[in-house]
Design a protein around this motif. Structure first.
Motif, PDB file in Angstrom:
ATOM      1  N   VAL A  47       0.863  -1.176   0.000  1.00 48.19           N
ATOM      2  CA  VAL A  47       0.000   0.000   0.000  1.00 48.19           C
ATOM      3  C   VAL A  47       0.899   1.225   0.000  1.00 48.19           C
ATOM      4  O   VAL A  47       1.786   1.355   0.838  1.00 48.19           O
ATOM      5  N   LEU A  48       0.664   2.125  -0.945  1.00 47.52           N
ATOM      6  CA  LEU A  48       1.585   3.231  -1.167  1.00 47.52           C
ATOM      7  C   LEU A  48       1.119   4.546  -0.567  1.00 47.52           C
ATOM      8  O   LEU A  48       1.907   5.285   0.004  1.00 47.52           O
ATOM      9  N   ASN A  49      -0.170   4.861  -0.691  1.00 44.27           N
ATOM     10  CA  ASN A  49      -0.594   6.239  -0.418  1.00 44.27           C
ATOM     11  C   ASN A  49      -1.017   6.462   1.022  1.00 44.27           C
ATOM     12  O   ASN A  49      -1.400   5.541   1.743  1.00 44.27           O
ATOM     13  N   GLY A  50      -0.944   7.738   1.436  1.00 46.05           N
ATOM     14  CA  GLY A  50      -1.565   8.160   2.678  1.00 46.05           C
ATOM     15  C   GLY A  50      -2.952   8.700   2.374  1.00 46.05           C
ATOM     16  O   GLY A  50      -3.570   8.326   1.385  1.00 46.05           O
ATOM     17  N   GLY A  51      -3.424   9.611   3.198  1.00 42.86           N
ATOM     18  CA  GLY A  51      -4.740  10.193   2.960  1.00 42.86           C
ATOM     19  C   GLY A  51      -5.826   9.451   3.706  1.00 42.86           C
ATOM     20  O   GLY A  51      -5.588   8.833   4.742  1.00 42.86           O
ATOM     21  N   VAL A  52      -7.035   9.497   3.166  1.00 46.19           N
ATOM     22  CA  VAL A  52      -8.208   8.915   3.812  1.00 46.19           C
ATOM     23  C   VAL A  52      -8.856   7.901   2.883  1.00 46.19           C
ATOM     24  O   VAL A  52      -9.055   8.172   1.698  1.00 46.19           O
ATOM     25  N   MET A  53      -9.173   6.732   3.413  1.00 42.33           N
ATOM     26  CA  MET A  53      -9.921   5.725   2.670  1.00 42.33           C
ATOM     27  C   MET A  53     -11.374   5.798   3.140  1.00 42.33           C
ATOM     28  O   MET A  53     -11.688   5.501   4.294  1.00 42.33           O
ATOM     29  N   ASN A  54     -12.251   6.239   2.253  1.00 42.68           N
ATOM     30  CA  ASN A  54     -13.645   6.466   2.621  1.00 42.68           C
ATOM     31  C   ASN A  54     -14.447   5.178   2.566  1.00 42.68           C
ATOM     32  O   ASN A  54     -14.400   4.439   1.582  1.00 42.68           O
ATOM     33  N   GLN A  55     -15.202   4.923   3.624  1.00 40.17           N
ATOM     34  CA  GLN A  55     -16.104   3.785   3.656  1.00 40.17           C
ATOM     35  C   GLN A  55     -17.443   4.196   4.254  1.00 40.17           C
ATOM     36  O   GLN A  55     -17.521   5.122   5.077  1.00 40.17           O
ATOM     37  N   PHE A  56     -18.481   3.479   3.834  1.00 41.58           N
ATOM     38  CA  PHE A  56     -19.812   3.631   4.399  1.00 41.58           C
ATOM     39  C   PHE A  56     -20.261   2.280   4.926  1.00 41.58           C
ATOM     40  O   PHE A  56     -20.011   1.251   4.289  1.00 41.58           O
ATOM     41  N   VAL A  57     -20.914   2.286   6.080  1.00 46.11           N
ATOM     42  CA  VAL A  57     -21.301   1.045   6.745  1.00 46.11           C
ATOM     43  C   VAL A  57     -22.786   1.096   7.084  1.00 46.11           C
ATOM     44  O   VAL A  57     -23.271   2.074   7.657  1.00 46.11           O
ATOM     45  N   LEU A  58     -23.490   0.033   6.701  1.00 50.11           N
ATOM     46  CA  LEU A  58     -24.876  -0.180   7.115  1.00 50.11           C
ATOM     47  C   LEU A  58     -24.889  -1.343   8.101  1.00 50.11           C
ATOM     48  O   LEU A  58     -24.227  -2.358   7.872  1.00 50.11           O
ATOM     49  N   SER A  59     -25.633  -1.214   9.194  1.00 55.72           N
ATOM     50  CA  SER A  59     -25.703  -2.313  10.149  1.00 55.72           C
ATOM     51  C   SER A  59     -27.042  -2.303  10.860  1.00 55.72           C
ATOM     52  O   SER A  59     -27.702  -1.265  10.982  1.00 55.72           O
ATOM     53  N   LEU A  60     -27.446  -3.473  11.311  1.00 55.77           N
ATOM     54  CA  LEU A  60     -28.673  -3.616  12.082  1.00 55.77           C
ATOM     55  C   LEU A  60     -28.519  -4.816  13.009  1.00 55.77           C
ATOM     56  O   LEU A  60     -27.650  -5.667  12.814  1.00 55.77           O
ATOM     57  N   GLY A  61     -29.372  -4.863  14.009  1.00 55.64           N
ATOM     58  CA  GLY A  61     -29.303  -5.981  14.927  1.00 55.64           C
ATOM     59  C   GLY A  61     -30.280  -5.830  16.076  1.00 55.64           C
ATOM     60  O   GLY A  61     -30.828  -4.738  16.309  1.00 55.64           O
ATOM     61  N   PRO A  62     -30.512  -6.909  16.801  1.00 55.05           N
ATOM     62  CA  PRO A  62     -31.396  -6.864  17.968  1.00 55.05           C
ATOM     63  C   PRO A  62     -30.698  -6.215  19.149  1.00 55.05           C
ATOM     64  O   PRO A  62     -29.512  -6.424  19.390  1.00 55.05           O
ATOM     65  N   GLY A  63     -31.418  -5.393  19.896  1.00 57.07           N
ATOM     66  CA  GLY A  63     -30.872  -4.738  21.068  1.00 57.07           C
ATOM     67  C   GLY A  63     -31.479  -5.294  22.348  1.00 57.07           C
ATOM     68  O   GLY A  63     -32.669  -5.599  22.407  1.00 57.07           O
ATOM     69  N   PHE A  64     -30.639  -5.431  23.375  1.00 58.04           N
ATOM     70  CA  PHE A  64     -31.100  -5.954  24.668  1.00 58.04           C
ATOM     71  C   PHE A  64     -30.667  -4.979  25.767  1.00 58.04           C
ATOM     72  O   PHE A  64     -29.501  -4.614  25.869  1.00 58.04           O
ATOM     73  N   ARG A  65     -31.620  -4.581  26.595  1.00 55.67           N
ATOM     74  CA  ARG A  65     -31.361  -3.656  27.697  1.00 55.67           C
ATOM     75  C   ARG A  65     -31.571  -4.366  29.034  1.00 55.67           C
ATOM     76  O   ARG A  65     -32.515  -5.131  29.196  1.00 55.67           O
ATOM     77  N   PHE A  66     -30.670  -4.094  29.955  1.00 57.25           N
ATOM     78  CA  PHE A  66     -30.767  -4.737  31.271  1.00 57.25           C
ATOM     79  C   PHE A  66     -30.148  -3.846  32.338  1.00 57.25           C
ATOM     80  O   PHE A  66     -29.557  -2.816  32.019  1.00 57.25           O
TER      81      PHE A  66
END
Length: 225
Positions: A206-225
């Motif tokens: 890997v040669l370059n610096g800078g910023v690698m842009n990514q987008f993330v979608l996520s979902l899941g069940p939540g539990f509260r206690f």
């Protein structure tokens, strides 16, 4: 009669103790939240170099991601929603594919070169949830994140700084369980020094610096206690 009265008082105090314990547990039930997550990660470009070949742009293939988030919730200022501090780990197994310029000779790493890469994100999330007066089970939220991303390949691994901003919604039809969906911009800051990916017939790095842009979608069940 006095013994009966004492017994009744003891039973009454026992019920009171149980009621107080249940109420305290119910209050505590809203303070902690844990969410298994699945989703997808999209985007990301870096520049690759191999000896005696032109530099090429390599794109991170869109792929499945998974992980888990857990943290502590507390009331927001003036009772406006809730704030949360969470730790989150997300993993993406993917590979790089090369973007070719028709005016540039095809490098020897182009085919069938698809180096595998694993990205592990270790994030601290700071989230604010809003209450919806007419729909108490629905909580829109905004998240700011900061942490580290570890990029692992067959030849070496390296850790980079990452940050992000995301938004989504939590839906909790009951006090103890629900689900959440979020979308976020999660760039990785690449260092200018080299990182080896593979070393078979000359190292690919890997040669370059800078910023690698990514987008993330996520979902899941939540539990509260």
């Amino acid at each position: 009669m006095s013994e009966m009265r004492c017994a009744r008082r003891a039973v009454g105090r026992g019920y009171l103790f149980v009621a107080l314990f249940v109420s305290l547990e119910s209050a505590q039930a809203q303070k902690y939240e844990i969410t298994p997550l699945i989703g997808g990660a999209f985007g990301g470009t870096m520049k690759l170099e191999q000896a005696l070949t032109p530099n090429v742009d390599a794109h991170v293939a869109d792929s499945f991601s998974f992980g888990i988030a857990g943290g502590f919730r507390f009331d927001g200022e003036e009772g406006e929603g809730h704030d949360a501090i969470e730790f989150r780990w997300m993993r993406q197994h993917t590979h790089l594919f090369l973007k070719q310029d028709p005016l540039v000779p095809t490098p020897t790493i182009a085919s069938p070169f698809l180096p595998g890469v694993t990205l592990d994100h270790f994030l601290g999330d700071f989230t604010h949830e809003w209450n919806v007066p007419d729909a108490r089970m629905i909580h829109p939220f905004l998240t700011l994140s900061a942490g580290a991303a570890r990029m692992s390949a067959s030849a070496s691994s390296a850790t980079r700084f990452t940050f992000g901003i995301g938004t989504g919604v939590k839906v909790f039809p009951t006090r103890h369980w629900g689900f959440r969906f979020n979308i976020e911009y999660l760039p990785i800051v690449l260092h200018s020094e080299l990182q080896r990916l593979v070393c078979i017939s000359g190292c690919v790095v890997v040669l370059n610096g800078g910023v690698m842009n990514q987008f993330v979608l996520s979902l899941g069940p939540g539990f509260r206690f």
